[in-house]
Motif scaffolding. Structure first.
Motif, mmCIF file in Angstrom:
data_model
loop_
_atom_site.group_PDB
_atom_site.id
_atom_site.type_symbol
_atom_site.label_atom_id
_atom_site.label_comp_id
_atom_site.label_asym_id
_atom_site.label_seq_id
_atom_site.Cartn_x
_atom_site.Cartn_y
_atom_site.Cartn_z
ATOM 1 N N ARG A 11 11.036 -18.341 -3.873
ATOM 2 C CA ARG A 11 9.864 -17.503 -3.638
ATOM 3 C C ARG A 11 9.466 -17.631 -2.175
ATOM 4 O O ARG A 11 9.356 -18.735 -1.633
ATOM 5 C CB ARG A 11 8.722 -18.001 -4.514
ATOM 6 C CG ARG A 11 7.496 -17.164 -4.499
ATOM 7 C CD ARG A 11 6.459 -17.816 -5.391
ATOM 8 N NE ARG A 11 5.984 -19.069 -4.797
ATOM 9 C CZ ARG A 11 4.872 -19.162 -4.071
ATOM 10 N NH1 ARG A 11 4.135 -18.121 -3.869
ATOM 11 N NH2 ARG A 11 4.515 -20.318 -3.549
ATOM 12 N N TRP A 12 9.229 -16.518 -1.509
ATOM 13 C CA TRP A 12 8.806 -16.566 -0.105
ATOM 14 C C TRP A 12 7.290 -16.492 -0.037
ATOM 15 O O TRP A 12 6.634 -17.325 0.558
ATOM 16 C CB TRP A 12 9.443 -15.410 0.666
ATOM 17 C CG TRP A 12 9.534 -15.644 2.124
ATOM 18 C CD1 TRP A 12 9.604 -16.849 2.748
ATOM 19 C CD2 TRP A 12 9.559 -14.669 3.145
ATOM 20 N NE1 TRP A 12 9.690 -16.672 4.104
ATOM 21 C CE2 TRP A 12 9.664 -15.337 4.373
ATOM 22 C CE3 TRP A 12 9.519 -13.270 3.145
ATOM 23 C CZ2 TRP A 12 9.713 -14.670 5.593
ATOM 24 C CZ3 TRP A 12 9.581 -12.609 4.362
ATOM 25 C CH2 TRP A 12 9.678 -13.317 5.579
ATOM 26 N N PHE A 13 6.753 -15.473 -0.665
ATOM 27 C CA PHE A 13 5.307 -15.434 -0.869
ATOM 28 C C PHE A 13 5.055 -14.512 -2.036
ATOM 29 O O PHE A 13 5.893 -13.690 -2.390
ATOM 30 C CB PHE A 13 4.563 -14.960 0.379
ATOM 31 C CG PHE A 13 4.787 -13.517 0.728
ATOM 32 C CD1 PHE A 13 5.861 -13.155 1.505
ATOM 33 C CD2 PHE A 13 3.926 -12.534 0.268
ATOM 34 C CE1 PHE A 13 6.080 -11.830 1.820
ATOM 35 C CE2 PHE A 13 4.135 -11.203 0.583
ATOM 36 C CZ PHE A 13 5.222 -10.851 1.367
ATOM 37 N N SER A 14 3.895 -14.686 -2.632
ATOM 38 C CA SER A 14 3.624 -13.848 -3.790
ATOM 39 C C SER A 14 2.140 -13.688 -3.980
ATOM 40 O O SER A 14 1.343 -14.496 -3.509
ATOM 41 C CB SER A 14 4.229 -14.471 -5.036
ATOM 42 O OG SER A 14 3.615 -15.711 -5.282
ATOM 43 N N MET A 15 1.809 -12.614 -4.642
ATOM 44 C CA MET A 15 0.441 -12.394 -5.056
ATOM 45 C C MET A 15 0.542 -11.468 -6.253
ATOM 46 O O MET A 15 1.618 -10.901 -6.488
ATOM 47 C CB MET A 15 -0.353 -11.764 -3.925
ATOM 48 C CG MET A 15 0.219 -10.473 -3.442
ATOM 49 S SD MET A 15 -0.492 -9.944 -1.896
ATOM 50 C CE MET A 15 0.216 -11.075 -0.748
ATOM 51 N N PRO A 16 -0.520 -11.311 -6.994
ATOM 52 C CA PRO A 16 -0.396 -10.427 -8.155
ATOM 53 C C PRO A 16 0.073 -9.047 -7.722
ATOM 54 O O PRO A 16 -0.560 -8.402 -6.900
ATOM 55 C CB PRO A 16 -1.814 -10.382 -8.704
ATOM 56 C CG PRO A 16 -2.436 -11.639 -8.229
ATOM 57 C CD PRO A 16 -1.819 -11.938 -6.907
ATOM 58 N N LEU A 68 2.916 -8.346 -6.147
ATOM 59 C CA LEU A 68 3.857 -8.320 -5.020
ATOM 60 C C LEU A 68 4.479 -9.695 -4.883
ATOM 61 O O LEU A 68 3.789 -10.662 -4.611
ATOM 62 C CB LEU A 68 3.122 -7.960 -3.735
ATOM 63 C CG LEU A 68 3.951 -7.979 -2.445
ATOM 64 C CD1 LEU A 68 5.009 -6.912 -2.480
ATOM 65 C CD2 LEU A 68 3.063 -7.761 -1.247
ATOM 66 N N ILE A 97 7.883 -11.558 -3.154
ATOM 67 C CA ILE A 97 9.085 -11.421 -2.342
ATOM 68 C C ILE A 97 9.843 -12.746 -2.406
ATOM 69 O O ILE A 97 9.280 -13.798 -2.117
ATOM 70 C CB ILE A 97 8.732 -11.087 -0.884
ATOM 71 C CG1 ILE A 97 7.933 -9.790 -0.798
ATOM 72 C CG2 ILE A 97 9.999 -10.995 -0.053
ATOM 73 C CD1 ILE A 97 8.684 -8.551 -1.173
ATOM 74 N N PHE A 149 4.282 -18.238 2.655
ATOM 75 C CA PHE A 149 3.552 -18.701 1.476
ATOM 76 C C PHE A 149 2.475 -19.720 1.826
ATOM 77 O O PHE A 149 1.495 -19.868 1.106
ATOM 78 C CB PHE A 149 4.525 -19.275 0.429
ATOM 79 C CG PHE A 149 5.353 -20.414 0.926
ATOM 80 C CD1 PHE A 149 4.872 -21.706 0.878
ATOM 81 C CD2 PHE A 149 6.626 -20.188 1.436
ATOM 82 C CE1 PHE A 149 5.636 -22.762 1.336
ATOM 83 C CE2 PHE A 149 7.397 -21.238 1.893
ATOM 84 C CZ PHE A 149 6.895 -22.523 1.856
ATOM 85 N N ASN A 180 -4.522 -16.084 -1.462
ATOM 86 C CA ASN A 180 -4.469 -15.538 -2.802
ATOM 87 C C ASN A 180 -5.371 -16.314 -3.752
ATOM 88 O O ASN A 180 -6.041 -15.729 -4.602
ATOM 89 C CB ASN A 180 -3.020 -15.584 -3.281
ATOM 90 C CG ASN A 180 -2.798 -14.674 -4.439
ATOM 91 O OD1 ASN A 180 -3.374 -13.589 -4.498
ATOM 92 N ND2 ASN A 180 -1.980 -15.099 -5.377
#
Lengths: 172, 639, 505, 105
Positions: B72-77, B79, B81, C478, C485
């Motif tokens: 996981r590179w970055f994530s949010m609800p 989205l 990547i 992240f 987030n």
């Protein structure tokens, strides 16, 4: 008893006060104005007597009629030399001033006349000095002291302000 | 070993990246050490790639299922990547090819850049480039790919502008970056649309979802997305009309031209389209667009190349033209042929650029081919390897270019694009002509007495020889009789066309004709005057071609007149309207109001006292003659 | 560290440094600078600690300190951080620390300069850790005064005089805060009327504001939008930004563009949107249009500039347009992008201004036609400049790319064509950033700059600190996004109901 | 009614004196004249204080005490006021208030 005399004294003093005050304002010579001011102050002291305030009357004579008037005369001497004939004139807002004053008088007079004052409850004690001294040096000692400091500050301030600035010092 | 390499394929981009960091932070003061670090990084990367490629190409399971490692590179609800590496035949081929060519070019650069004050910096840049390019090749996610895509653009920018004290280099670098940026705008929009419509940018997931795109969107939207995505490759791979930056990019050091602007980065566009073939495959219109763009660019650039005089510029237009071939192949649906041509092109074009670099090195950067001649006697290795490159690009069997170009021609014909086929065939003729024009003018004919050439050192000629060998045999992996290539590199199903002998013979004839014409015009000594006469006779055409159809001028005019004019307008609007009228206007209004009020302030004490007493009077009257509510208005304290 | 008042320490460290500096003889330049550096370093180190010690899985406000203050108004001295304010706090301290070093060569009244700078940093930090509207405004006002003094004493006069610049900056800040104040007071009165119990904390206000009528929410939001918007240099209330930055000394430009502006965006999300979601929903299209106008307009205006600081000034207006667009998209992705982009832009702008500051210090000019070829003479400065320029144009691999990408995803989804105009801004941005870089750094070196000394020693600190963050944040997004987030998701969860109900523009 | 002197009489007297003083303050040119007219106004206030002291709170002496303070302050005020006038005179060679509009900038 003394009522009629008191009445007469009041009217007489009031007349002197108002008359001399008017002369203070109306005369064209400032020195004359100050002299009439002294008269006014003395009459005021009399008025204080009619109000059972003998100590205050004494203070009035000493401070106002004595010290203040003399000081003002000295002040005039320091700055107004030569012809004193028209040193005390009106400026160009005299009429407006008169209007304002008339309004002030009307309002004050109306209020003074219509306010239902409480009737006198008791007579003024004889020994006014003692009574004044008592509250002045007990309950009101701090204002008393502050007044003393005020006078001192005023003294220093007056000296500082009135002191001659040396021409070579910085004001060149 | 092989297992290790395949499961640690992320080492491939990482090693050159580490080399970059090491050079920047530690070894910069010692040029040779920096070069060694860079070479060690890329060679290490080549070894890993080679092992991984071996692993991939010996295991048929990879044809169906790629090996993906992703984090996981970055994530949010809504989205997420992931970044990772994806090993399949295409990416394995790509990393193998890139790291191999890059290794050779790195070694070559040790000789070429010797004595340059920016020696260490150069190797740090090319290491960073190699890292980015390998990341691009191996990434499993389109956003990750886009990151690498931009990073290679950055390196290209830095390396084109490597001789930054030259204004031409500075402007060329800027032009390259901005032209690519315009294209990236389209690509970015395409990626955004993909993300929004399909909710992912992972290649594997996308390919599954797009196969049933009807569940998500309509064909029209998908076509639009495909066109947007394709704008990126148009810029990066120098396709018409965004090709203008590539010839100018030759301002960079020659190894850079070879590595970035011939073998690897500029074909990234082809690679991207190949990677997203699942998208284009669904959209026939977009495929047509790709094919037409490619075919047109191939011809267009070849015509320009015919008249150019600078050795690297000719090669640059040739690159544009050859990438056009690759796009054409993609557009007619043959990813196999396209990537095959990319593979062979990398070898012979890198070879020719390095050869050109060797020539420039010998002639102290005199670039006009008309001032050269007869160099082959003094520089035999450079000369003969260059000739091999020339045979390869012209399409003479058995050299590499023949097999791949032939396959493209065959595929175009097979798919029924007859006009494009004719254009491609004519381009093949032109290619042979202009390339051999270059060779005859440079290496044969009379020697120019002003030149004192000498053969380059071994560190430069050895890579040339290596590339020459590759250019000779590199095409044998995909001959029609032994189609190893098409068994592994394909989209959908492997395509085994019967060898089309007519096309083969035709292309050989065209190539030979081109070479013969060039020989007649440029090698037979007395003919040079004839060429001049020819050029004068067709002066209009010559001038237009020589000035590259004036496209640069149009862009320049647009940039300087329209864009800058508009910018000026905006700025003037800002300082005179927004700032002048509105902001300072409000300020002035306040001041004006103050000036007005100032009249009422006479500055005379008694005047103030008069008004003051009127005010006091008003307050007293209000307090005394009205009810408590009004009084509270003045005293305050709204309860 | 349990129970240790970390946030208070972070806030007070620069204040203590300022107090100590006040008692040091004015000639002790080096000592003064070291104290300022120490104070800001303590803040930075502690905020880094807080950033990584914050429990993202738990979420919500952490490191809370709460002391009741004015009971009648429901004011509490309420400090706390969550996923939205933490990046901002960290940003402030990174920039504050760098700003001290960017001003290392200030030799005109350095004591006064650094005292004011420390107070300024404290004020900005305070706005981000305050969880009470009153405290927020209080810290906000703390910011205004040092800015004005710093600009008019240490500023520089170019197209506009520094007095004009300082005045413009200050008056805009005050006008913004005036509208804000009206909005806040009205909001307070209205919420008190609803609940009966005064409460100035954000959460309390948000709960109480649910009882407000739609109309009230709308006009209150409009006031706040105006206030925060002019702070964020929302088009057309942006014209203070280029002039102000051009007039201000380096450190002030860094802090102002880096973090002070972000108070606007932070407030817009944290206060206006959180407390008045219905109003936000109503005004969102307007915000989006203004945001896009800002992006395109400021980018074009930046293209016409020849003064480096003006370029960055307009560029920051342009970037803030993205933030507005992101806020206007009113979804989780957009708000994540907005906060992250504020962080990214802060780092980038601060690095840019510090670099320009050094260039100006060394060459005594910021006028691009007078510059050129600096890459040869001052390579490290050139690296800093290029890093900042690349971050400005959103190069992937640097911190600003992913935030922009998320903003684009969010806004493209919601606004479509409007967003395309904003995305096209990346081309113009590339154009002006590269032009500035090319004309300043590349080309033939000028002989008059041959004797320039490259940045070294303490001057390298801004590059080291901010450059590291630029790269690390870009490669490991992240680190930033998980934090943001964890703050945005609960916020959106609270207001999502209102967002669905409210009528649109 | 006229025969017995009541508080109202003093009030009216005070008002008249205050009015005369106010008129002087507002309408005289000479700064010293303004100063002495202020004294008149203060005296008017003193009359009120003392009269109220006698007629309403005869045993508290608050009014008288206040009057003493007023006199004290008045004395200080005259001293400082005269000093200021002298200082101004020294700068401007004038005590005509019409010449002074320094409050305007």
């Amino acid at each position: 008893m003394e009522g009629i005399w008191m009445t007469a004294a009041f009217y007489l003093l009031a007349a002197i006060i108002l008359g001399s005050a008017l002369l203070v304002v109306l005369l064209k010579n400032i020195v004359h104005s100050v002299l009439w001011l002294a008269v006014c102050f003395v009459a005021m002291a009399g008025l204080f007597l009619t109000l059972d305030a003998d100590f205050l009357a004494a203070v009035q004579v000493l401070v106002y009629a004595g010290a203040v008037c003399i000081m003002v005369v000295f002040g005039i001497m320091l700055i107004q030399r030569g012809d004193m004939g028209s040193t005390n004139l009106f400026n160009n807002q005299t009429k407006a001033a008169a209007g304002v004053v008339a309004l002030v008088l009307a309002v004050c007079g109306y209020l003074a006349a219509t306010t239902p004052w409480a009737s006198p409850a008791a007579a003024v004690p004889e020994n006014t000095v003692e009574s004044i001294a008592e509250i002045m040096l007990s309950k009101y000692v701090i204002p008393f002291e502050v007044a003393a400091i005020l006078l001192l500050v005023a003294l220093v301030g007056a000296i500082f302000l009135a002191k001659e600035v040396k021409a070579d010092a910085r004001n060149d | 070993m092989v297992e290790f390499a395949m499961h640690h394929a992320w080492l491939v981009p990482l090693l050159p990246a580490l080399a970059f960091l090491a050079i920047v932070f530690f070894t910069r003061p010692w040029p040779m050490l920096s070069a060694l670090v860079a070479v060690a990084g890329i060679v290490g990367s080549f070894i890993v790639s080679a092992l991984a490629a071996y692993g991939v190409f010996t295991n048929p399971a990879f044809k169906e299922e790629p090996l993906v490692y992703a984090v996981r590179w970055f994530s949010m609800p809504g989205l997420q990547i992931d970044v990772g590496v994806q090993l399949d035949p295409v990416s394995a081929m790509m990393i193998f090819m890139v790291s191999m060519v890059a290794s050779l070019i790195f070694i070559y650069a040790i000789g070429y850049m010797k004595g340059d004050p920016g020696f260490s910096v150069f190797f740090s840049y090319v290491s960073l480039f190699a890292a980015s390019m390998l990341l691009l090749a191996i990434s499993s996610n389109l956003l990750e790919m886009f990151v690498a895509w931009e990073l290679v653009g950055l390196c290209s920018y830095l390396l084109i502008g490597f001789y930054s004290h030259k204004i031409s280099a500075r402007e060329a670098a800027k032009k390259a970056f901005i032209t690519c940026r315009i294209a990236d705008f389209g690509l970015l929009l395409g990626l955004l649309s993909l993300q929004i419509v399909f909710g992912t940018l992972n290649l594997v997931e996308l390919s599954e979802k797009i196969a049933h795109f009807e569940q998500y969107t309509t064909l029209a939207v998908l076509s639009l997305i495909a066109v947007l995505v394709f704008i990126g490759p148009i810029g990066k791979s120098g396709q018409f009309p965004l090709h203008v930056w590539l010839p100018d990019a030759m301002e960079g050091p020659t190894p850079v031209s070879a590595l970035i602007h011939a073998a690897t980065m500029v074909v990234a566009g082809v690679y991207l389209v190949a990677r997203t073939m699942f998208l284009f495959h669904e959209v026939p219109n977009a495929m047509e667009l790709v094919a037409i763009t490619g075919g047109f660019t191939a011809l267009f650039a070849a015509t320009i190349a015919v008249t150019q005089r600078e050795i690297k510029r000719i090669l640059a237009y040739s690159t544009v033209s050859q990438i056009g071939y690759m796009m054409l192949a993609l557009g007619v649906g043959s990813m196999t042929a396209s990537l095959f041509h990319m593979w062979t092109h990398a070898f012979f074009k890198a070879l020719m650029f390095l050869g050109a670099g060797s020539v420039l090195h010998a002639l102290h950067h005199k670039a006009d081919v008309w001032e050269m001649g007869g160099l082959i006697k003094k520089m035999p290795i450079t000369g003969w390897t260059f000739v091999i490159g020339g045979l390869a690009i012209a399409g003479i069997p058995p050299f590499a270019g023949f097999w791949s170009k032939d396959e493209i021609l065959a595929m175009t014909l097979e798919s029924g694009h007859y006009v494009l086929f004719v254009m491609a065939a004519f381009t093949a003729f032109l290619t042979a002509f202009y390339m051999w024009r270059l060779i005859f003018l440079t290496f044969f004919g009379d020697e120019n007495p002003e030149n004192h050439p000498h053969e380059s050192p071994a560190v430069m000629t050895l890579p040339l020889i290596g590339l020459a060998i590759l250019s000779t045999v590199g095409g044998l992996v995909g001959t029609p009789w032994a189609p190893y290539w098409s068994e592994w590199i394909f989209f959908g199903h492997p395509h085994h066309g019967e060898p089309n002998y007519w096309v083969m013979i035709g292309s050989i004839v065209l190539a030979a004709a081109g070479i013969y014409l060039a020989y007649q015009l440029y090698c037979v000594d007395k003919a040079r005057a004839k060429v001049k006469a020819l050029a004068e006779r067709y002066n209009h055409i010559y001038t237009i071609l020589y000035n590259k159809y004036y496209i640069d001028e149009i862009y320049l005019w647009f940039n300087h007149t329209i864009i800058d004019g508009a910018a000026k307008l905006f700025y003037l609007f800002d300082i005179y309207v927004v700032d002048g009228v509105i902001v300072n206007g409000l300020g002035a209004l306040t001041c004006l109001f103050g000036e007005g009020l100032r009249v009422s302030n006479t500055g005379r004490l008694q005047n103030y006292a008069l008004v003051f007493f009127l005010g006091v009077l008003a307050v007293v009257v209000l307090l005394a003659f009205t009810g408590p509510s009004a009084a509270s208005l003045i005293v305050g304290g709204v309860k | 560290m349990e129970g240790f008042p970390v946030l208070l320490t972070i806030l007070l460290a620069p204040v203590v440094a300022a107090v100590i500096m006040a008692f040091i003889p004015r000639e002790e330049h080096m000592l003064i600078k070291c104290i300022a550096a120490t104070g800001t370093f303590i803040s930075m180190a502690l905020s880094l600690y807080v950033y990584f010690a914050y429990d993202q899985s738990l979420g919500g406000l952490q490191f809370v300190q709460q002391v009741p203050w004015i009971k009648d108004l429901g004011v509490t001295f309420f400090l706390g951080v969550d996923g939205i304010s933490l990046p901002m706090l960290l940003l402030t301290n990174l920039i504050g620390f760098s700003a001290v070093f960017a001003s290392w060569n200030v030799n005109h009244r350095p004591r006064d300069f650094f005292i004011l700078l420390c107070l300024l940093i404290t004020g900005v930090m305070g706005t981000f850790v305050a969880q009470d509207l009153f405290i927020f405004l209080l810290f906000y006002e703390v910011v205004v005064i040092p800015i004005y003094i710093l600009v008019i004493i240490w500023g520089s006069t170019k197209r506009v005089t520094k007095e004009y610049a300082g005045m413009k900056l200050t008056i805009y800040l005050l006008i913004g805060s005036a509208f804000l104040l009206v909005g806040v007071i009205a909001l307070f009165m209205k919420t008190v009327a609803v609940t009966g119990a005064p409460d100035m904390s954000f959460t309390g206000l948000a709960q109480a504001a649910q009882g407000l009528s739609d109309f009230d929410q709308k006009w209150l939001f409009a006031l706040m939008l105006f206030g925060f918007g002019s702070l964020l240099s929302m088009w057309p209330f942006h014209s203070w930004s280029p002039d102000g930055y051009a007039g201000a000394p380096t450190a002030v430009s860094m802090i102002h563009a880096g973090v002070l502006k972000k108070i606007g965006g932070y407030g817009l999300i944290r206060i206006a949107l959180y407390v008045l979601p219905v109003g936000a929903k109503f005004w969102a299209p307007v915000i989006a249009v203004l945001g896009v106008c800002g992006v395109a307009y400021a980018a074009m205006a930046a293209l016409a500039q020849k003064d480096l600081k003006y370029i960055v000034g307009y560029s920051s207006v342009s970037h803030m347009g993205y933030v507005l667009l992101a806020v206007a998209s009113l979804n989780v992705i957009g708000l994540n992008g907005a906060v992250a982009n504020m962080f990214a832009h802060g780092i980038m702008a601060a690095l840019f201004f510090s670099t320009i500051g050094f260039i100006y210090e060394k060459t005594h000019t910021r006028w691009i036609p007078d510059l050129g070829g600096l890459a040869r003479q001052t390579p490290r400065l050139a690296v800093a400049f290029m890093l900042a320029a690349m971050a400005s144009l959103g190069l992937p691999g640097l911190v600003s790319f992913i935030p922009e990408f998320t903003i684009f995803v969010a806004s493209f989804k919601v606004y479509g064509g409007l967003a395309v105009v904003a995305i096209a801004g990346i081309i113009i941005t590339a154009l002006y950033a590269l032009r500035a870089g090319a004309n300043t750094l590349f080309g033939p070196p000028r002989p008059e700059y041959d004797s320039l000394k490259d940045i070294r020693g303490p001057e390298l600190v801004p590059l080291a600190v901010l450059g590291t963050v630029l790269v690390v944040g870009g490669l490991l997004p992240f680190l930033l996004f998980d934090m943001v987030n964890s703050g945005i998701v609960p916020l959106m969860a609270e207001i999502s109901g209102a967002l669905q109900l409210g009528g649109s523009f | 009614m006229l025969a017995t002197i009541s508080l109202t009489h003093y009030m009216v007297l005070s008002a008249l004196l205050f009015g005369i003083g106010l008129f002087g303050v507002l309408a005289k040119k000479n700064a010293i004249a303004v100063l002495i007219c202020i004294e008149l106004m203060l005296n008017a206030v003193n009359i009120n204080l003392v009269a109220i002291s006698k007629y309403i709170t005869p045993t508290l002496f608050m009014g008288q005490l206040f009057a003493i303070f007023v006199i004290t302050v008045a004395a200080a005020e005259v001293g400082v006021g005269l000093a200021i006038i002298i200082a101004i005179y020294r700068n401007r060679v004038s005590v005509n208030l019409d010449d002074f509009d320094w409050l305007k900038w």
